[in-house]
Design an enzyme around this catalytic site. Structure first.
Site, PDB file in Angstrom:
ATOM      1  N   HIS A  93      -3.085 -13.127 -23.472  1.00 23.18           N
ATOM      2  CA  HIS A  93      -3.416 -13.726 -22.180  1.00 23.18           C
ATOM      3  C   HIS A  93      -4.779 -13.219 -21.723  1.00 23.18           C
ATOM      4  O   HIS A  93      -5.112 -12.044 -21.893  1.00 23.18           O
ATOM      5  CB  HIS A  93      -2.381 -13.333 -21.119  1.00 23.18           C
ATOM      6  CG  HIS A  93      -1.052 -13.990 -21.274  1.00 23.18           C
ATOM      7  ND1 HIS A  93      -0.770 -14.931 -22.235  1.00 23.18           N
ATOM      8  CD2 HIS A  93       0.106 -13.827 -20.562  1.00 23.18           C
ATOM      9  CE1 HIS A  93       0.500 -15.325 -22.104  1.00 23.18           C
ATOM     10  NE2 HIS A  93       1.047 -14.668 -21.104  1.00 23.18           N
ATOM     11  N   GLY A 151       3.818 -16.884 -24.454  1.00 22.73           N
ATOM     12  CA  GLY A 151       4.483 -16.568 -23.195  1.00 22.73           C
ATOM     13  C   GLY A 151       5.663 -17.477 -22.917  1.00 22.73           C
ATOM     14  O   GLY A 151       6.528 -17.151 -22.099  1.00 22.73           O
ATOM     15  N   ASN A 170       0.008 -10.325 -24.765  1.00 25.35           N
ATOM     16  CA  ASN A 170       1.118 -10.512 -23.840  1.00 25.35           C
ATOM     17  C   ASN A 170       2.470 -10.136 -24.413  1.00 25.35           C
ATOM     18  O   ASN A 170       3.420  -9.866 -23.668  1.00 25.35           O
ATOM     19  CB  ASN A 170       1.166 -11.969 -23.361  1.00 25.35           C
ATOM     20  CG  ASN A 170       1.293 -12.955 -24.494  1.00 25.35           C
ATOM     21  OD1 ASN A 170       0.362 -13.084 -25.310  1.00 25.35           O
ATOM     22  ND2 ASN A 170       2.402 -13.657 -24.582  1.00 25.35           N
ATOM     23  N   LYS A 184       4.793 -14.912  -8.537  1.00 22.44           N
ATOM     24  CA  LYS A 184       5.211 -13.643  -9.147  1.00 22.44           C
ATOM     25  C   LYS A 184       4.053 -12.672  -9.221  1.00 22.44           C
ATOM     26  O   LYS A 184       4.197 -11.480  -8.901  1.00 22.44           O
ATOM     27  CB  LYS A 184       5.735 -13.891 -10.579  1.00 22.44           C
ATOM     28  CG  LYS A 184       7.087 -14.548 -10.692  1.00 22.44           C
ATOM     29  CD  LYS A 184       7.372 -14.832 -12.165  1.00 22.44           C
ATOM     30  CE  LYS A 184       8.509 -15.804 -12.345  1.00 22.44           C
ATOM     31  NZ  LYS A 184       8.678 -16.185 -13.780  1.00 22.44           N
ATOM     32  N   ARG A 220      12.968  -8.247 -10.235  1.00 19.15           N
ATOM     33  CA  ARG A 220      11.662  -7.716  -9.846  1.00 19.15           C
ATOM     34  C   ARG A 220      11.491  -7.601  -8.336  1.00 19.15           C
ATOM     35  O   ARG A 220      10.766  -6.735  -7.860  1.00 19.15           O
ATOM     36  CB  ARG A 220      10.545  -8.585 -10.443  1.00 19.15           C
ATOM     37  CG  ARG A 220      10.432  -8.473 -11.948  1.00 19.15           C
ATOM     38  CD  ARG A 220       9.402  -9.448 -12.494  1.00 19.15           C
ATOM     39  NE  ARG A 220       9.406  -9.475 -13.951  1.00 19.15           N
ATOM     40  CZ  ARG A 220       8.902 -10.467 -14.679  1.00 19.15           C
ATOM     41  NH1 ARG A 220       8.346 -11.520 -14.075  1.00 19.15           N
ATOM     42  NH2 ARG A 220       8.943 -10.422 -15.996  1.00 19.15           N
ATOM     43  N   VAL A 254       9.689 -11.158 -28.124  1.00 19.34           N
ATOM     44  CA  VAL A 254       9.537  -9.860 -27.474  1.00 19.34           C
ATOM     45  C   VAL A 254      10.545  -8.859 -28.027  1.00 19.34           C
ATOM     46  O   VAL A 254      10.212  -7.684 -28.221  1.00 19.34           O
ATOM     47  CB  VAL A 254       9.669 -10.005 -25.944  1.00 19.34           C
ATOM     48  CG1 VAL A 254       9.667  -8.638 -25.263  1.00 19.34           C
ATOM     49  CG2 VAL A 254       8.540 -10.874 -25.390  1.00 19.34           C
ATOM     50  N   CYS A 268       4.089 -10.617 -17.545  1.00 19.23           N
ATOM     51  CA  CYS A 268       3.066 -10.248 -18.536  1.00 19.23           C
ATOM     52  C   CYS A 268       1.656 -10.303 -17.962  1.00 19.23           C
ATOM     53  O   CYS A 268       0.831  -9.408 -18.199  1.00 19.23           O
ATOM     54  CB  CYS A 268       3.176 -11.147 -19.765  1.00 19.23           C
ATOM     55  SG  CYS A 268       3.306 -12.913 -19.407  1.00 19.23           S
TER      56      CYS A 268
END
Length: 348
Positions: free
Chosen positions: A242, A161, A315, A214, A99, A14, A130
């Protein structure tokens, strides 16, 4: 003059995508710093036509930058994000560490851009999971048109991922099955090559996983806490991209043609939906692209006011790096941070 930007976790999948997308979107960068752990100090990464060397996070002075894109995992973020925020820059964090924090906005720019107003509370903005990003990007315009009551999601999540180790494991196991090596799992709990694994994250007391939780929690925080959400997350032998099978129940009838028309006008969404043998999107098609793709839009006759969708996105891009850079653009557009330079916004 542009912004002074640091990428923490610059050697990861990423982090490298963040560097690529900053360049692609021509975000106004005056200085760029690649930050990593001490063991990666001196490792070279690319930014446009330049090569930059990674610096040690322990020795870097974050007060000298305006913006930090963090993609080094939850443990690193919990140790560093608040310290960095107190030093001055805004942190856009790609982990799950903040988050759920009420003082940290969780943002997908196409879904809840107004949440950026809370960015200065801790100088931290959380980038969602993601799989949640692509889900809520598709759900938001439909929810605005016909309130969503319930969503059932089954994910088909690529090995990227799980980072470079996940991609390496799929590659190595695939070769090993043809007699070239050891196929025993190391990164994943079971063989991933030529298999699917209905388990991502860690088990919770109710039998769900934290990855599934999540997606539910983040959908509630960004879109609507009254939507009932149930999720099953599955790892599949795909390198990047994804996919999600999404079943939606609305509070009023909504025909597939109406849903297609709404989604075709929605920011960040591309509808590829023809009743032909290749009239839909797969992860291979979405890899390297910016959009959230929606296909297979059709009525669900088993519930009142039901629709089915197939949702696919890269993703590493919209699911992570692209969304983070779009948050940076949003900070600039709203004046939360300021620069005298402009940039090219991405539209799909």
């Amino acid at each position: 003059m542009g912004y002074r930007v640091a990428i923490v976790g610059a050697t990861g999948n990423v982090g490298r995508e963040m560097l690529n997308i900053l360049e692609e979107l021509e975000f106004p960068v005056d200085e760029i710093h690649a930050i990593a752990s001490r063991k990666s100090k001196g490792v070279e990464v690319s930014f446009g036509d330049k090569t930059i060397k990674c610096q040690d996070i322990e020795q870097f002075d974050f007060s000298k930058v305006d913006l930090v894109l963090m993609s080094a995992g939850g443990e690193v973020s919990r140790a560093w994000s608040e310290k960095i925020g107190k030093a001055g820059p805004i942190v856009i964090d790609n982990s799950s560490a903040f988050r759920k924090d009420a003082d940290v906005p969780l943002i997908v720019p196409e879904v809840n851009p107004d949440a950026v107003k809370d960015a200065k509370k801790k100088n931290i903005i959380a980038n969602p999971n993601c799989s949640t990003i692509q889900l809520v990007t598709a759900l938001k315009p439909l929810h605005d048109a016909a309130r969503i009551k319930r969503v059932v999601v089954s994910t088909y999540q690529s090995v990227s991922g799980a980072g470079k180790e996940g991609m390496d494991e799929l590659w190595n196991q695939t070769k090993a099955i043809y007699g070239l090596g050891d196929a025993r799992p190391k990164k994943f709990p079971k063989q991933i090559a030529f298999n699917v694994i209905p388990y991502i994250g860690s088990f919770l007391e109710d039998g769900s996983t934290d990855e599934e939780q999540k997606m539910s929690d983040e959908t509630h925080k960004m879109l609507d806490p009254d939507i009932k959400v149930t999720v099953t997350c599955v790892r599949v032998p795909v390198f990047v991209g994804h996919s999600e099978a999404v079943n939606i129940e609305f509070d009023r009838p909504i025909a597939p043609d109406e849903a297609r028309a709404i989604l075709r006008e929605a920011p960040g969404v591309l509808v590829i939906d023809k009743q032909e043998h290749d009239g839909y999107i797969t992860p291979v098609d979405a890899a390297g692209e910016h959009a959230v793709y929606v296909s297979r839009i059709r009525k669900d006759p088993t519930v009142e006011n039901g629709l089915n969708l197939w949702v696919v996105s890269d993703n590493l891009r919209k699911g992570a790096a692209l969304n983070a850079v779009q948050i940076a653009q949003l900070l600039d557009e709203t004046g939360v941070i300021t620069s005298s330079s402009g940039y090219r916004s991405i539209t799909v």
